[in-house]
Write an enzyme that holds these catalytic residues in place. Structure first.
Site, PDB file in Angstrom:
ATOM      1  N   ARG A 164       0.805  -1.393   0.198  1.00 27.33           N
ATOM      2  CA  ARG A 164      -0.121   0.331   0.448  1.00 27.33           C
ATOM      3  C   ARG A 164       0.522   0.863  -0.054  1.00 27.33           C
ATOM      4  NH1 ARG A 164      -3.560  -3.164  -0.570  1.00 27.33           N
ATOM      5  NH2 ARG A 164      -5.194  -3.784   0.681  1.00 27.33           N
ATOM      6  N   SER A 213     -10.142   0.204   3.712  1.00 27.65           N
ATOM      7  CA  SER A 213      -9.382  -0.502   4.663  1.00 27.65           C
ATOM      8  C   SER A 213      -9.309   0.606   5.977  1.00 27.65           C
ATOM      9  CB  SER A 213      -8.365  -1.703   4.387  1.00 27.65           C
ATOM     10  OG  SER A 213      -8.934  -3.016   3.922  1.00 27.65           O
ATOM     11  N   GLU A 295      -3.298   3.232   6.906  1.00 27.97           N
ATOM     12  CA  GLU A 295      -3.939   2.944   5.810  1.00 27.97           C
ATOM     13  C   GLU A 295      -4.035   4.062   5.147  1.00 27.97           C
ATOM     14  OE1 GLU A 295      -4.617  -1.267   3.903  1.00 27.97           O
ATOM     15  OE2 GLU A 295      -5.386  -0.282   2.061  1.00 27.97           O
TER      16      GLU A 295
HETATM   17  C1  LIG Z   1     -15.237   0.710  -0.349  1.00 22.17           C
HETATM   18  C2  LIG Z   1     -13.721   0.584  -0.682  1.00 22.17           C
HETATM   19  C3  LIG Z   1     -13.368  -0.708  -0.942  1.00 22.17           C
HETATM   20  C4  LIG Z   1     -11.425  -0.045  -1.071  1.00 22.17           C
HETATM   21  N1  LIG Z   1     -11.490  -1.608  -1.034  1.00 22.17           N
HETATM   22  C5  LIG Z   1      -9.474  -1.499  -1.480  1.00 22.17           C
HETATM   23  C6  LIG Z   1      -9.105  -2.486  -2.556  1.00 22.17           C
HETATM   24  O1  LIG Z   1      -9.404  -4.125  -2.265  1.00 22.17           O
HETATM   25  N2  LIG Z   1      -7.543  -2.424  -2.272  1.00 22.17           N
HETATM   26  C7  LIG Z   1      -6.794  -1.391  -2.091  1.00 22.17           C
HETATM   27  O2  LIG Z   1      -5.904  -1.319  -2.707  1.00 22.17           O
HETATM   28  N3  LIG Z   1      -8.160  -0.267  -2.173  1.00 22.17           N
HETATM   29  C8  LIG Z   1      -8.482   0.262  -1.760  1.00 22.17           C
HETATM   30  N4  LIG Z   1      -9.590   1.149  -0.954  1.00 22.17           N
HETATM   31  C9  LIG Z   1      -8.564   2.131  -0.937  1.00 22.17           C
HETATM   32  C10 LIG Z   1      -8.362   3.120  -2.246  1.00 22.17           C
HETATM   33  O3  LIG Z   1      -9.514   2.486  -3.490  1.00 22.17           O
HETATM   34  C11 LIG Z   1      -6.785   2.829  -3.130  1.00 22.17           C
HETATM   35  O4  LIG Z   1      -6.178   3.545  -2.660  1.00 22.17           O
HETATM   36  C12 LIG Z   1      -7.468   3.671  -4.250  1.00 22.17           C
HETATM   37  O5  LIG Z   1      -6.108   3.441  -5.201  1.00 22.17           O
HETATM   38  C13 LIG Z   1      -7.063   5.580  -3.615  1.00 22.17           C
HETATM   39  O6  LIG Z   1      -7.424   5.893  -5.495  1.00 22.17           O
HETATM   40  P1  LIG Z   1      -7.416   7.404  -5.287  1.00 22.17           P
HETATM   41  O7  LIG Z   1      -7.714   7.660  -6.691  1.00 22.17           O
HETATM   42  O8  LIG Z   1      -9.032   7.524  -4.521  1.00 22.17           O
HETATM   43  O9  LIG Z   1      -6.763   7.901  -4.672  1.00 22.17           O
HETATM   44  P2  LIG Z   1      -7.259   9.115  -3.419  1.00 22.17           P
HETATM   45  O10 LIG Z   1      -7.622   8.243  -2.771  1.00 22.17           O
HETATM   46  O11 LIG Z   1      -7.379  10.557  -4.319  1.00 22.17           O
HETATM   47  O12 LIG Z   1      -4.982   9.534  -3.120  1.00 22.17           O
HETATM   48  C14 LIG Z   1      -5.196   8.273  -2.672  1.00 22.17           C
HETATM   49  C15 LIG Z   1      -3.156   8.609  -2.736  1.00 22.17           C
HETATM   50  O13 LIG Z   1      -3.313   8.614  -3.856  1.00 22.17           O
HETATM   51  C16 LIG Z   1      -2.294   9.484  -4.505  1.00 22.17           C
HETATM   52  N5  LIG Z   1      -2.761  10.257  -5.728  1.00 22.17           N
HETATM   53  C17 LIG Z   1      -3.932   9.836  -6.345  1.00 22.17           C
HETATM   54  N6  LIG Z   1      -4.352  10.340  -7.863  1.00 22.17           N
HETATM   55  C18 LIG Z   1      -2.361  10.474  -8.006  1.00 22.17           C
HETATM   56  C19 LIG Z   1      -1.786  10.920  -9.666  1.00 22.17           C
HETATM   57  N7  LIG Z   1      -2.209  11.269 -10.616  1.00 22.17           N
HETATM   58  N8  LIG Z   1      -1.016  11.100  -9.469  1.00 22.17           N
HETATM   59  C20 LIG Z   1       0.230  10.598  -7.732  1.00 22.17           C
HETATM   60  N9  LIG Z   1      -0.347  10.566  -6.938  1.00 22.17           N
HETATM   61  C21 LIG Z   1      -1.423  10.422  -6.878  1.00 22.17           C
HETATM   62  C22 LIG Z   1      -2.569  11.182  -3.516  1.00 22.17           C
HETATM   63  O14 LIG Z   1      -2.309  11.882  -4.021  1.00 22.17           O
HETATM   64  C23 LIG Z   1      -3.092   9.866  -2.760  1.00 22.17           C
HETATM   65  O15 LIG Z   1      -1.786   9.927  -1.819  1.00 22.17           O
HETATM   66  C24 LIG Z   1     -11.643   0.723  -1.110  1.00 22.17           C
HETATM   67  C25 LIG Z   1     -11.352   1.925  -0.526  1.00 22.17           C
HETATM   68  C26 LIG Z   1     -13.022   1.991  -0.206  1.00 22.17           C
HETATM   69  C27 LIG Z   1     -14.338   2.756  -0.402  1.00 22.17           C
END
Ligand SMILES: Cc1cc2nc3c(=O)[nH]c(=O)nc-3n(C[C@H](O)[C@H](O)[C@H](O)COP(=O)(O)OP(=O)(O)OC[C@H]3O[C@@H](n4cnc5c(N)ncnc54)[C@H](O)[C@@H]3O)c2cc1C
Length: 313
Positions: A164, A213, A295
């Site tokens: 992660r 998580s 996380e």
């Molecule tokens: C219901 C639910 C279920 C989930 N299940 C999982 C799972 O099974 N496995 C898992 O790994 N995660 C899971 N997650 C967590 C989350 O979805 C992941 O961590 C996802 O990858 C975050 O992506 P995001 O685009 O929403 O990033 P954000 O939440 O917007 O940002 C997260 C991080 O990524 C960085 N970031 C985003 N976009 C960029 C970019 N273009 N360039 C550089 N940095 C960037 C941000 O700066 C920040 O540090 C879950 C979340 C929810 C709500």
């Protein structure tokens, strides 16, 4: 602020853009028109302004006082998916689920992305994964724009992907990722994704406002599914054993359905959510001696606005 072709605004409420529906305003909010626009913006932005790239906000608690930064959110110029043999190129703004579906239609297996509710940029940054496969297992390379506004390409190995986490430098914005995907039968892949969605709905509060998580699993820090990994000690289990399933603080709650999911039951503030998370960490430590690590990324200022406590992890 530099001249841009995309949309630049001030004091944008981030509560509208995070899955948990909390968070104060970002000083600046920029949606670049395309990569050149992003490069020009970053090159022209004074080094004193922090840059925070944001995806779908599905892994964030933005504190109630907001973010003293330029938040960059990619949209339409970063939404393409291209398939070339067994390679899948995806813009950083593309939803993970969409990449999984497009790949499956082309007979390529990126099914592990189907149930992750974020974007490709967030998936790479967080080394997202589930059901035993992580971004690190499939990623070939990324394109990014540095904080100084330069376009670069980096291999997956350069990103130091671990459980992660990635070692992407502060302020760099990922713009595109290339995955190598194993072949599969499109109908089988579609069926597998349906089964994964059903499993999710059965075990996780998918209808609630959460950020997935809350804490990392205490054991198992490898990112690649390599032999010897231990994922047996689950965060939800130690939370449950400490009697914290369903625990509440203000509008925040540890889900009854899955105790490692922190949910906003309606009117939670970021302080309720983070405060409950810290309380859980403390009580789990007292109960089992295990120090849970967040996380969810927590960023920005508390409501008082006095002490900035950005999470640098
Ligand atoms: C219901 C639910 C279920 C989930 N299940 C999982 C799972 O099974 N496995 C898992 O790994 N995660 C899971 N997650 C967590 C989350 O979805 C992941 O961590 C996802 O990858 C975050 O992506 P995001 O685009 O929403 O990033 P954000 O939440 O917007 O940002 C997260 C991080 O990524 C960085 N970031 C985003 N976009 C960029 C970019 N273009 N360039 C550089 N940095 C960037 C941000 O700066 C920040 O540090 C879950 C979340 C929810 C709500």
């Amino acid at each position: 602020m530099p001249q841009v072709r995309g949309r630049l605004s001030r004091d944008r409420a981030l509560s509208e853009l995070t899955w948990l529906r909390v968070g104060g305003p970002a000083d600046w909010f920029f949606q670049p028109a395309d990569v050149d626009d992003l490069c020009a913006f970053l090159a022209g932005l004074g080094p004193e302004t922090a840059v925070f790239p944001m995806g779908a906000g599905s892994n964030l608690i933005v504190r109630d006082g907001g973010l003293r930064a330029a938040v960059i959110r990619l949209g339409r110029g970063f939404n393409a998916v291209e398939i070339e043999g067994t390679r899948v190129h995806a813009g950083a703004a593309v939803p993970d689920a969409h990449v999984a579906r497009r790949a499956a239609e082309a007979g390529l297996d990126l099914t592990f992305l189907r149930t992750i509710p974020g974007t490709v940029g967030g998936a790479v940054r967080m080394n997202a994964g589930c059901y035993g496969t992580y971004v690190a297992d499939r990623l070939v390379e990324v394109e990014a724009v540095t904080r100084a506004g330069e376009r670069v390409t980096r291999s997956a190995a350069d990103l130091g992907l671990t459980y992660r986490h990635s070692a992407l430098p502060e302020g760099w914005v990922l713009t595109r990722a290339t995955f190598e995907a194993p072949p599969g039968d499109p109908d089988d892949l579609a069926a597998r994704m349906e089964a994964q969605l059903a499993r999710r709905d059965a075990t996780q509060p998918t209808q609630d406002r959460s950020a997935g998580s809350t804490f990392r699993n205490p054991a198992g820090y490898s990112s690649t599914g390599a032999e010897g990994e231990d994922h047996s000690l689950k965060a939800w289990k130690v939370i449950d054993e400490a009697g914290l399933r369903g625990a509440r603080r203000g509008g925040a709650q540890m889900s009854e359905k899955h105790p490692n999911f922190l949910i906003n039951t309606g009117d939670a503030t970021a302080a309720d959510l983070e405060g409950l998370g810290e309380e859980v960490r403390e009580k789990v430590f007292q109960n089992s001696g295990i120090r849970l690590e967040w996380e969810i990324r927590r960023i920005g200022d508390p409501a008082t606005g006095s002490d900035v406590e950005a999470d640098k992890r």
